[in-house]
Write an enzyme that holds these catalytic residues in place. Sequence first.
Site, PDB file in Angstrom:
ATOM      1  N   GLY A   4      61.019  -4.513  27.866  1.00  0.00           N
ATOM      2  CA  GLY A   4      61.927  -4.197  28.709  1.00  0.00           C
ATOM      3  C   GLY A   4      61.456  -3.018  29.989  1.00  0.00           C
ATOM      4  O   GLY A   4      60.321  -2.894  29.983  1.00  0.00           O
ATOM      5  N   LEU A   5      62.451  -2.201  30.493  1.00  0.00           N
ATOM      6  CA  LEU A   5      62.056  -1.495  31.857  1.00  0.00           C
ATOM      7  C   LEU A   5      61.239  -0.462  31.078  1.00  0.00           C
ATOM      8  O   LEU A   5      60.278  -0.026  31.966  1.00  0.00           O
ATOM      9  CB  LEU A   5      63.537  -1.087  32.324  1.00  0.00           C
ATOM     10  CG  LEU A   5      64.269  -1.942  33.272  1.00  0.00           C
ATOM     11  CD1 LEU A   5      65.633  -1.367  33.761  1.00  0.00           C
ATOM     12  CD2 LEU A   5      63.302  -1.877  34.546  1.00  0.00           C
ATOM     13  N   ALA A   6      61.425   0.241  30.206  1.00  0.00           N
ATOM     14  CA  ALA A   6      60.669   1.286  29.797  1.00  0.00           C
ATOM     15  C   ALA A   6      59.135   0.829  29.559  1.00  0.00           C
ATOM     16  O   ALA A   6      58.263   1.509  30.095  1.00  0.00           O
ATOM     17  CB  ALA A   6      61.336   2.245  28.790  1.00  0.00           C
ATOM     18  N   SER A  32      64.710  -9.172  28.812  1.00  0.00           N
ATOM     19  CA  SER A  32      65.215  -7.996  27.933  1.00  0.00           C
ATOM     20  C   SER A  32      66.512  -7.422  28.148  1.00  0.00           C
ATOM     21  O   SER A  32      67.207  -7.914  29.052  1.00  0.00           O
ATOM     22  CB  SER A  32      64.090  -6.885  28.259  1.00  0.00           C
ATOM     23  OG  SER A  32      62.744  -7.461  28.278  1.00  0.00           O
ATOM     24  N   GLY A  36      76.089  -1.217  36.027  1.00  0.00           N
ATOM     25  CA  GLY A  36      76.598  -0.555  37.072  1.00  0.00           C
ATOM     26  C   GLY A  36      75.546   0.355  37.830  1.00  0.00           C
ATOM     27  O   GLY A  36      75.960   0.669  39.241  1.00  0.00           O
ATOM     28  N   PHE A  75      80.481   7.716  38.865  1.00  0.00           N
ATOM     29  CA  PHE A  75      80.512   7.397  37.276  1.00  0.00           C
ATOM     30  C   PHE A  75      80.937   8.340  36.491  1.00  0.00           C
ATOM     31  O   PHE A  75      81.168   9.334  37.173  1.00  0.00           O
ATOM     32  CB  PHE A  75      78.947   7.113  37.108  1.00  0.00           C
ATOM     33  CG  PHE A  75      78.465   5.472  36.519  1.00  0.00           C
ATOM     34  CD1 PHE A  75      78.950   4.723  37.490  1.00  0.00           C
ATOM     35  CD2 PHE A  75      77.790   5.230  35.711  1.00  0.00           C
ATOM     36  CE1 PHE A  75      78.808   3.315  37.321  1.00  0.00           C
ATOM     37  CE2 PHE A  75      77.373   3.959  35.112  1.00  0.00           C
ATOM     38  CZ  PHE A  75      77.777   2.778  36.269  1.00  0.00           C
ATOM     39  N   GLN A 102      76.747   5.887  20.695  1.00  0.00           N
ATOM     40  CA  GLN A 102      77.684   5.872  21.873  1.00  0.00           C
ATOM     41  C   GLN A 102      78.627   4.520  21.798  1.00  0.00           C
ATOM     42  O   GLN A 102      78.011   3.432  21.736  1.00  0.00           O
ATOM     43  CB  GLN A 102      77.132   6.180  23.582  1.00  0.00           C
ATOM     44  CG  GLN A 102      78.176   6.008  24.500  1.00  0.00           C
ATOM     45  CD  GLN A 102      77.381   6.237  25.793  1.00  0.00           C
ATOM     46  OE1 GLN A 102      76.816   5.473  26.293  1.00  0.00           O
ATOM     47  NE2 GLN A 102      77.598   7.440  26.053  1.00  0.00           N
ATOM     48  N   HIS A 134      81.126   2.602  23.978  1.00  0.00           N
ATOM     49  CA  HIS A 134      81.343   2.348  25.412  1.00  0.00           C
ATOM     50  C   HIS A 134      82.987   2.034  25.700  1.00  0.00           C
ATOM     51  O   HIS A 134      83.412   1.325  24.723  1.00  0.00           O
ATOM     52  CB  HIS A 134      80.757   1.374  26.083  1.00  0.00           C
ATOM     53  CG  HIS A 134      80.636   1.257  27.694  1.00  0.00           C
ATOM     54  ND1 HIS A 134      82.088   0.986  28.356  1.00  0.00           N
ATOM     55  CD2 HIS A 134      79.961   1.519  28.610  1.00  0.00           C
ATOM     56  CE1 HIS A 134      81.725   0.926  29.760  1.00  0.00           C
ATOM     57  NE2 HIS A 134      80.381   1.592  29.988  1.00  0.00           N
ATOM     58  N   LEU A 164      80.012  -6.504  27.982  1.00  0.00           N
ATOM     59  CA  LEU A 164      80.488  -4.892  28.793  1.00  0.00           C
ATOM     60  C   LEU A 164      81.138  -5.401  29.974  1.00  0.00           C
ATOM     61  O   LEU A 164      80.261  -6.471  30.886  1.00  0.00           O
ATOM     62  CB  LEU A 164      79.148  -4.443  28.987  1.00  0.00           C
ATOM     63  CG  LEU A 164      79.220  -3.156  29.550  1.00  0.00           C
ATOM     64  CD1 LEU A 164      80.148  -2.068  28.746  1.00  0.00           C
ATOM     65  CD2 LEU A 164      77.867  -2.453  30.002  1.00  0.00           C
ATOM     66  N   GLU A 195      80.779   0.678  33.442  1.00  0.00           N
ATOM     67  CA  GLU A 195      81.721   1.880  33.703  1.00  0.00           C
ATOM     68  C   GLU A 195      81.903   1.777  35.414  1.00  0.00           C
ATOM     69  O   GLU A 195      82.898   2.596  35.980  1.00  0.00           O
ATOM     70  CB  GLU A 195      80.835   2.885  33.617  1.00  0.00           C
ATOM     71  CG  GLU A 195      81.212   4.259  33.803  1.00  0.00           C
ATOM     72  CD  GLU A 195      80.850   5.437  32.867  1.00  0.00           C
ATOM     73  OE1 GLU A 195      80.426   5.267  31.844  1.00  0.00           O
ATOM     74  OE2 GLU A 195      80.614   6.509  33.498  1.00  0.00           O
ATOM     75  N   ARG A 239      81.754   9.116  28.322  1.00  0.00           N
ATOM     76  CA  ARG A 239      82.385   7.849  27.333  1.00  0.00           C
ATOM     77  C   ARG A 239      82.753   8.224  26.023  1.00  0.00           C
ATOM     78  O   ARG A 239      83.592   7.560  25.836  1.00  0.00           O
ATOM     79  CB  ARG A 239      81.097   6.967  27.507  1.00  0.00           C
ATOM     80  CG  ARG A 239      80.514   6.337  28.728  1.00  0.00           C
ATOM     81  CD  ARG A 239      79.534   5.575  28.361  1.00  0.00           C
ATOM     82  NE  ARG A 239      79.157   4.770  29.641  1.00  0.00           N
ATOM     83  CZ  ARG A 239      77.899   4.189  30.117  1.00  0.00           C
ATOM     84  NH1 ARG A 239      76.997   4.134  29.066  1.00  0.00           N
ATOM     85  NH2 ARG A 239      77.880   3.731  31.134  1.00  0.00           N
ATOM     86  N   HIS A 250      77.499   0.912  22.126  1.00  0.00           N
ATOM     87  CA  HIS A 250      77.120   0.617  23.378  1.00  0.00           C
ATOM     88  C   HIS A 250      75.629   1.291  23.416  1.00  0.00           C
ATOM     89  O   HIS A 250      74.592   0.635  24.096  1.00  0.00           O
ATOM     90  CB  HIS A 250      77.636   1.139  24.506  1.00  0.00           C
ATOM     91  CG  HIS A 250      77.178   0.864  25.781  1.00  0.00           C
ATOM     92  ND1 HIS A 250      76.980  -0.474  26.238  1.00  0.00           N
ATOM     93  CD2 HIS A 250      76.805   1.747  26.834  1.00  0.00           C
ATOM     94  CE1 HIS A 250      76.310  -0.472  27.510  1.00  0.00           C
ATOM     95  NE2 HIS A 250      76.464   1.001  27.953  1.00  0.00           N
ATOM     96  N   ARG A 294      75.128  10.350  26.037  1.00  0.00           N
ATOM     97  CA  ARG A 294      74.533   9.772  27.266  1.00  0.00           C
ATOM     98  C   ARG A 294      75.693   9.703  28.385  1.00  0.00           C
ATOM     99  O   ARG A 294      76.457   8.993  28.184  1.00  0.00           O
ATOM    100  CB  ARG A 294      73.723   8.667  26.934  1.00  0.00           C
ATOM    101  CG  ARG A 294      73.201   8.066  28.361  1.00  0.00           C
ATOM    102  CD  ARG A 294      72.231   6.743  28.103  1.00  0.00           C
ATOM    103  NE  ARG A 294      73.037   5.468  27.858  1.00  0.00           N
ATOM    104  CZ  ARG A 294      73.657   4.789  28.813  1.00  0.00           C
ATOM    105  NH1 ARG A 294      73.853   5.057  29.795  1.00  0.00           N
ATOM    106  NH2 ARG A 294      74.420   3.709  28.332  1.00  0.00           N
TER     107      ARG A 294
END
Lengths: 661, 243
Positions: free
Chosen positions: A14-16, A42, A49, A141, A255, A257, A267, A270, A301, A373, A409
């Site tokens: 994924g991104l990380a 991913s 958002g 947000f 968390q 959501h 989802l 937000e 959240r 979430h 978060r």
Amino acid sequence: MKINYCDALVIGGGLAGLRAAVATQKKGLNTVVLSLVPVKRSHSAAAQGGMQASVGNSKMSDGDNEDLHFADTVKGSDWGCDQEVARMFVHTAPKAIRELAGWGVPWTRVREGSREAVINAKKTTITEDADRHGLITSRDFGGTKKWRTCYTADATGHTMLFGVANEALKLNVDIRDRKEALSLIHENGRCYGAVVRDLVTGELEAYVAKGTCIATGGYGRVFKQTTNAVICEGTGAAIALETGIATLGNMEAVQFHPTPIVPSGILLTEGCRGDGGILRDVDGHRFMPDYEPEKKELASRDVVSRRMIEHIRNGKGVPSPYGDHIWLDISILGREHIEKNLRDVQEICMIFNGIDPAVEGPKGWAPVLPMQHYSMGGIRTKPTGESQNLSGLFSCGEAACWDMHGFNRLGGNSVSETVVAGMIVGNYFADYCIENNVNIPTATVQKFVDAQDNYLNELLALNGSEDIFRIKNRMKQLMDDKVGIFRDGTRLIEAVEELKELLQKTKNISVKSKVRSGNPELEEAYRVPRMLKIALCVAKGARERTESRGAHYREDFLKRDDVNWLNRTLTTWANPNDLEPTITYEPLDIMTMEMPPAFRGYGAKGMIIEHELSEKRQNEVDEVTEKMEAEGKDRHEIQHALMPFDLPMNYKEKNERAGDK
Amino acid sequence: MSTPKGREITISALKFDPRSAVSKPHFVDYKLEETPGMTLFIALTKIREEQDADLSFDFVCRAGICGSCGMVVNGKPTLACRTLIANYPEGKLTLMPMPAFELIKDLSVNTGKWMDDMSRRVESWIHTNEVHDISKLEEKVDPDIADQTFELDRCIECGICVASCGTKLMRPDFIGPVGLNRVARFEVDPHDNRTAEDYYELIGDDDGVFGCMSLMACEDHCPKHLPLQNKIAYLRRKLVSLR
């Protein structure tokens, strides 16, 4: 035995993981990325958002900076985060967003002139200055002082993921998809890679590397009702746990959501509320201002989710075949805004629920209910991203407990963390791989491969009466019912006991098809026990933590208890045959905090058991600040005096802003 | 409120394991009760859990965002996760894996590998020699141009356009609508310094933009409603002048 050697091994695409791989590849390391799925599929792609970064370009974000982003993040975490890491994060986030712009992420830009926006359910005119025209804009947000969330309509994760994945392709990172890590190879407290199963052929291989970085995302799928993709099963964190050495941090911090759509759990961002959408009850009444007069729908959240459930418990939910829900109304934003900035939301509502949210009145309201979430917990690391206990094992993104989120978060801080941690941890990870050699005997590698090979054969040979799918579904239901938004001792004790029983039952299953490839049931057979271990870490951590902090809410211990619980939960799985994790705690030191514990500014008041050091440290902070201000020092110098932090590369440089004097 | 009993539906899925010496392609019918709002994601998951643990298919986001679950439903390629059973009044859905991609097993195909090759062919990344200091203000971009780039960047590489493509059937190496859309995307992006000549080198042949027969099933089936017809026509006009 097939051994693949590389310098840097990244598990999770994924991104990380991809951003970390870019960092190692750029430092000349031969990098391999392993992913369960083609990397552009991913779960990062589902982030809708936006990404928080204090660029401060647009009117409503003017004056924003690292200090405000830091304060919002610490308050959001309910003082559970590592403040040094939060500082590292907020300082690098503007650089991350600018780097991504250069990689082609088409951030929505500031447009000069006036436009209409909805703020607190009222139409308001915002006028953007001409000199900001064309810079990256941002939206509102929850839990933030300024409009700080940068976005590409409501497909932000998707465009970011494609941008970073394309950059990895350009740099020739060796990406291998449909590969699943089954265990970590380690010896004498150091990690040397992983045993990996090819999900197409079923073949087992070893990947041996100087360093290994786990970036496999969260564990949302241990719950039934979740926004997470089906691959977010927490197995990356589980294989770290199964070393018996690496620790997981704050696993009970989960968390929920406020606005997944009912019943599918997909989802709705937000951004719906950030852009001005509101929540309504069975009478069509906008109820959030009654509970949270200041932040209303845009409290953090954890707070909004609890208020929604509280309101439903007060008899104001909307009945449906799937239980009671709340309405989300975005029609007040107008069709034009929705069809431009919330298009995926509209599409999801239309396709899955037959609702066009741009239609005014009850017909356009979408049924929503809080669901799992995000996983604040994960592989516990130092600020460099390296495991505190297992050398050579790094982790970043949602898989890690780095720990910038603490017990809650903020929206927009997760995709932001993925790329920022990819940059920071990726560089520390690269340095580790440059400085260390692989010196592990092949026989040790063979031992780890054989162990997994034997395990798979044992699973196929089982001839018990239990069904792995039933066990999995029971775990999910149990987590929803007893380890959810509202928790209490009785139900948590029951949850831990039943999860242990379920873990036992996984040893008494039978897998119908006996082939080693293309056998989905076999995959469940080895994944579900790992998921149960993760679920046990969550449930036991929640059972032990007798306070309410952030998203962890105990109805039998309603207060945040800074005297006894200002610490981080650490779980290990000491012995493979154990049925539950071992828990220890890592204290948080108030006297080194830049921002000592206080009231968050939202949520119920008077619900903190204060620590005596909080006031002491606050006085210290105030004194230093006052003194240095009088000496004419700037905010960076004052910050450094209060809580110094390091960053790799040139990330410590000051971030330029259009509003700089 | 209780849910009334749903109708009985039939899902007929193609099963075949190319790695097995004995497996032959065949259809298997599964009968199950429809539940309100049931999608193919829900139905197939239920089938795997209760009837056939050996059935292979791919889902990731189950929300129409990741592009994993393209398959052919009653003859049309579509995203299975967004396919509502209620939209099939006859109550029978026949599922086949998407053509044009390597078959992994049953309904699972290797779109990832294909898209990777495509991305490398069109060099699907920003080409620039400028080095931007990320601690300084970002380059300004006209908001309309950013929006236009975003429109084309919405492609999720699900492969449905490729599975729908008549040209792809005749030209196995055709870059596909997805590849041409990628080029169109970078062509709009002001960060990318490539010229029309550069793009001509990549797609200026019959496996590229001149191969398209304009049958346009790609645009008909695209789950993201990308303007493929317009963009392919635009690229062709632009590049034909360089021939």
